[in-house]
Design an enzyme around this catalytic site. Structure first.
Site, PDB file in Angstrom:
ATOM      1  N   ILE A  74      45.256  23.726  29.236  1.00 19.82           N
ATOM      2  CA  ILE A  74      44.307  22.838  29.909  1.00 19.82           C
ATOM      3  C   ILE A  74      43.088  22.678  28.999  1.00 19.82           C
ATOM      4  O   ILE A  74      42.347  23.639  28.789  1.00 19.82           O
ATOM      5  CB  ILE A  74      43.869  23.405  31.276  1.00 19.82           C
ATOM      6  CG1 ILE A  74      45.081  23.667  32.178  1.00 19.82           C
ATOM      7  CG2 ILE A  74      42.874  22.457  31.959  1.00 19.82           C
ATOM      8  CD1 ILE A  74      44.765  24.445  33.440  1.00 19.82           C
ATOM      9  N   HIS A 108      46.387  29.439  29.348  1.00 18.89           N
ATOM     10  CA  HIS A 108      46.047  30.230  30.538  1.00 18.89           C
ATOM     11  C   HIS A 108      47.273  31.012  31.015  1.00 18.89           C
ATOM     12  O   HIS A 108      48.066  30.491  31.802  1.00 18.89           O
ATOM     13  CB  HIS A 108      45.584  29.307  31.668  1.00 18.89           C
ATOM     14  CG  HIS A 108      44.262  28.663  31.428  1.00 18.89           C
ATOM     15  ND1 HIS A 108      43.082  29.232  31.833  1.00 18.89           N
ATOM     16  CD2 HIS A 108      43.942  27.496  30.821  1.00 18.89           C
ATOM     17  CE1 HIS A 108      42.079  28.437  31.486  1.00 18.89           C
ATOM     18  NE2 HIS A 108      42.569  27.387  30.861  1.00 18.89           N
ATOM     19  N   GLU A 145      34.285  26.945  30.615  1.00 21.01           N
ATOM     20  CA  GLU A 145      33.655  26.082  29.612  1.00 21.01           C
ATOM     21  C   GLU A 145      32.874  26.992  28.675  1.00 21.01           C
ATOM     22  O   GLU A 145      31.951  27.680  29.089  1.00 21.01           O
ATOM     23  CB  GLU A 145      32.751  25.062  30.323  1.00 21.01           C
ATOM     24  CG  GLU A 145      32.566  23.773  29.544  1.00 21.01           C
ATOM     25  CD  GLU A 145      31.651  23.952  28.344  1.00 21.01           C
ATOM     26  OE1 GLU A 145      32.034  23.555  27.231  1.00 21.01           O
ATOM     27  OE2 GLU A 145      30.552  24.499  28.511  1.00 21.01           O
ATOM     28  N   GLU A 183      47.322  33.374  33.068  1.00 20.11           N
ATOM     29  CA  GLU A 183      47.106  33.814  34.453  1.00 20.11           C
ATOM     30  C   GLU A 183      47.537  32.773  35.487  1.00 20.11           C
ATOM     31  O   GLU A 183      47.588  33.060  36.682  1.00 20.11           O
ATOM     32  CB  GLU A 183      45.629  34.191  34.656  1.00 20.11           C
ATOM     33  CG  GLU A 183      44.668  33.030  34.820  1.00 20.11           C
ATOM     34  CD  GLU A 183      44.274  32.306  33.534  1.00 20.11           C
ATOM     35  OE1 GLU A 183      43.406  31.409  33.621  1.00 20.11           O
ATOM     36  OE2 GLU A 183      44.822  32.606  32.452  1.00 20.11           O
ATOM     37  N   ARG A 208      37.502  23.307  19.503  1.00 19.50           N
ATOM     38  CA  ARG A 208      37.454  23.139  20.959  1.00 19.50           C
ATOM     39  C   ARG A 208      38.249  21.910  21.386  1.00 19.50           C
ATOM     40  O   ARG A 208      38.320  20.935  20.655  1.00 19.50           O
ATOM     41  CB  ARG A 208      35.999  22.964  21.422  1.00 19.50           C
ATOM     42  CG  ARG A 208      35.132  24.166  21.132  1.00 19.50           C
ATOM     43  CD  ARG A 208      33.691  23.918  21.509  1.00 19.50           C
ATOM     44  NE  ARG A 208      33.617  23.816  22.958  1.00 19.50           N
ATOM     45  CZ  ARG A 208      32.712  23.114  23.618  1.00 19.50           C
ATOM     46  NH1 ARG A 208      31.800  22.441  22.970  1.00 19.50           N
ATOM     47  NH2 ARG A 208      32.716  23.075  24.917  1.00 19.50           N
ATOM     48  N   CYS A 265      41.810  30.825  26.545  1.00 21.54           N
ATOM     49  CA  CYS A 265      41.260  29.470  26.505  1.00 21.54           C
ATOM     50  C   CYS A 265      39.787  29.512  26.051  1.00 21.54           C
ATOM     51  O   CYS A 265      39.525  29.821  24.910  1.00 21.54           O
ATOM     52  CB  CYS A 265      41.466  28.749  27.832  1.00 21.54           C
ATOM     53  SG  CYS A 265      41.242  26.957  27.693  1.00 21.54           S
TER      54      CYS A 265
END
Length: 192
Positions: free
Chosen positions: A133, A169, A47, A171, A105, A78
Site C-alpha cells: 500500500i 504490510h 505516514e 500484518e 518513498r 512500510c
C-alpha cells in the site's frame, strides 16, 4: 518474550495479533519508558513524515536508537522501513538512521496502485502473502545488509543483523510467518 509495536500511527492491533500468533506477547508502545521492558520492537506503517514528527515530539528518536545500540531487534514495515533507513531519496532528513539502506518513498505509486502478491522470502519455508500500500522501495543497500526478497527485481525485504525491514504490510494477512521470523531473531539475541 515481550515485543512492542510503536503506537503513534499504523496497524498496531494487527501487528499485536500477528506477534501473538507467532508465540510472543505483543504490546502497544506509547511512552519511551516502556522500551526498557521489551525484547523487540516493531515500527509499523503509516505516514513516515508524521511518524518522524511524533517520534521527535515524544522523545522516541534517541530512545529507539539506544534500544538498537543494546542489540535489541527492530522490525520496520512500510513507513517503518523509511523511518529506520539511513538515507531517504528526495532529500528528506533520516529519522532513526539505523539501517544502511537508501529508500524511495511511495515507489509503487498511489493508494489506487496498491496490490497483493506472494513473495519468496529467504528464511521462510513457504511464499508469504504481501500487501503493498503506497509502498516504499529499498534502492540501495550497504555491505552489511542481506536482501531477503525482491519483487520485479526491486528489494522489498532486508535484514542487517538485529534490524529487519519490509516494504509491505505483513500484518494485514493471516500469514504471520514474517512475524515468526522476527520472533526467532529476538530469541537468537537473547541466547547467551
Amino acid at each position: 518474550m515481550k515485543v512492542g509495536v510503536l503506537a503513534l500511527q499504523g496497524a498496531v492491533a494487527e501487528h499485536i495479533r500477528s506477534l501473538e500468533s507467532a508465540g510472543a506477547e505483543g504490546t502497544a508502545v506509547k511512552r519511551t519508558e516502556q522500551l526498557g521492558e521489551l525484547d523487540g520492537l516493531i515500527v509499523p506503517g503509516g505516514e513516515s513524515t508524521t511518524i518522524g514528527k511524533l517520534m521527535r515530539k515524544y522523545g522516541f528518536i534517541e530512545a529507539i536508537q539506544d534500544f538498537s545500540r543494546e542489540g535489541k531487534p527492530l522490525f520496520g514495515t512500510c513507513a517503518g522501513l523509511i523511518v529506520m533507513a539511513k538515507e531517504i531519496e528526495g532529500g528528506e532528513e533520516a529519522h532513526l538512521g539505523l539501517m544502511d539502506i537508501k529508500v524511495s518513498r511511495n515507489a509503487f505509486g498511489r493508494q489506487r496502485e496498491s496490490f497483493e502478491t506472494d513473495l519468496e522470502v529467504k528464511g521462510l519455508t513457504a511464499p508469504l502473502r504481501a500487501v503493498f500500500i503506497r509502498a516504499p522501495l529499498i534502492t540501495a543497500v550497504g555491505p552489511g545488509v542481506e536482501v531477503l526478497s525482491t519483487y520485479k527485481d526491486e528489494i522489498v525485504t532486508a535484514r542487517q543483523g538485529h534490524l529487519l525491514v519490509s516494504s509491505f504490510h505483513p500484518e494485514l494477512t493471516d500469514d504471520f510467518s514474517l512475524h515468526a521470523y522476527f520472533v526467532e531473531m529476538i530469541k537468537q539475541t537473547k541466547r547467551p
